[in-house]
Design an enzyme around this catalytic site. Sequence first.
Site, PDB file in Angstrom:
ATOM      1  N   SER A  78       0.835  -1.191   0.000  1.00  0.00           N
ATOM      2  CA  SER A  78       0.000   0.000   0.000  1.00  0.00           C
ATOM      3  C   SER A  78       0.875   1.247   0.000  1.00  0.00           C
ATOM      4  O   SER A  78       1.674   1.426  -0.918  1.00  0.00           O
ATOM      5  CB  SER A  78      -0.986  -0.033   1.171  1.00  0.00           C
ATOM      6  OG  SER A  78      -2.014   0.912   0.965  1.00  0.00           O
TER       7      SER A  78
ATOM      8  N   GLU B 114      -2.916  -2.905  -7.675  1.00  0.00           N
ATOM      9  CA  GLU B 114      -4.134  -3.121  -6.886  1.00  0.00           C
ATOM     10  C   GLU B 114      -4.421  -1.819  -6.162  1.00  0.00           C
ATOM     11  O   GLU B 114      -3.601  -0.896  -6.177  1.00  0.00           O
ATOM     12  CB  GLU B 114      -3.946  -4.270  -5.899  1.00  0.00           C
ATOM     13  CG  GLU B 114      -2.798  -4.097  -4.917  1.00  0.00           C
ATOM     14  CD  GLU B 114      -3.186  -3.386  -3.644  1.00  0.00           C
ATOM     15  OE1 GLU B 114      -4.359  -3.452  -3.230  1.00  0.00           O
ATOM     16  OE2 GLU B 114      -2.316  -2.748  -3.029  1.00  0.00           O
TER      17      GLU B 114
ATOM     18  N   HIS C 210      -4.930  -5.469  -0.822  1.00  0.00           N
ATOM     19  CA  HIS C 210      -5.902  -5.229   0.242  1.00  0.00           C
ATOM     20  C   HIS C 210      -7.017  -6.278   0.190  1.00  0.00           C
ATOM     21  O   HIS C 210      -8.145  -5.999  -0.206  1.00  0.00           O
ATOM     22  CB  HIS C 210      -6.496  -3.833   0.107  1.00  0.00           C
ATOM     23  CG  HIS C 210      -5.501  -2.727   0.253  1.00  0.00           C
ATOM     24  ND1 HIS C 210      -4.660  -2.341  -0.773  1.00  0.00           N
ATOM     25  CD2 HIS C 210      -5.224  -1.906   1.297  1.00  0.00           C
ATOM     26  CE1 HIS C 210      -3.907  -1.332  -0.358  1.00  0.00           C
ATOM     27  NE2 HIS C 210      -4.225  -1.050   0.889  1.00  0.00           N
TER      28      HIS C 210
END
Length: 315
Positions: A116, A215, A280
Amino acid sequence: MTPLVRPFRLAPGARVAVVAPSGPVSEDRLQAGLDILRGWDLDPVVAPHVLDRHGELGYLAGTDADRAADLQNAWCDPTVSAVMCARGGYGVQRMVDLLDWEAMRAAGPKVFVGFSDPTVLQQAFATRLGLVTLYGPVASGADFVKNARAQEHLRATLFDPESVRTIRAVPTGGGALVPGRARGVTLGGCLALLASDLGTPHAAAGARGGLLMIEDVGEQAFRVDRMLTQLLRSGWLDGVAGIVLGSWDRCGPYEHLRPVLVDRLGGLGVPVVEEFGFGHCDGALTIPLGVSAELDADAGTLTLDEPALRQPPAC
């Protein structure tokens, strides 16, 4: 695009430094994550400012200078074999320019784990240190603390990377958005961070010759469209060899997002596999960034030419 330097795999007793370069950390979940690492016979040490919270900007885990110092000191500590992020959130872009990359290069290669927001650091480790990193669970992440698949895939990657040279999409995903096979060097991470990192000193120049792993979380379909379009218009996707799509948690119904992915990526003429199972999502796979690999979109597999981490030299 050439493969990067692979750090040494971990052995029982290895010291793992936990840092918080982004958002504030839950102490309870951090302790649960540390217990898992101890259960693997690792020696986790928590950097001094991991549980800090910025006095005015509550979305940051302490000041930029303290977060940078924690990471740099951990990396330059000769007793530390790996550095693992405590969580994502936001904040790496504020501290990444405070790091002394010459000192970190002199410290030698180590394992770095995060996903992330740490995408920004993973790009910097690639461009500044020429180093493979692991896009995988964070120490206080709910998925890492609660999900056996996420734990086991990271553990195997750290200790026995030969056993996960072929990474298979999770059973519920792995379909070919665009069929075919491709070879290249893995790169990528969180889409929002790749887009916002464009033009900065540490960002990858582009995805040419690479297998792009992307993602995201909490982005509506039009925002995903905007970020992919930014990568397309900037030329960053020119020459990409193939694309692996991870999770899109809280990005709306997937049947609404999928046409955006087809529209923006389908015309590139390269294999694209969807819903691979990293990022995630529950039971997220650990993906090495910076290694040469083959993508088979039809089979839903990513096969590494070499294990993500190498054997240490013989004593």
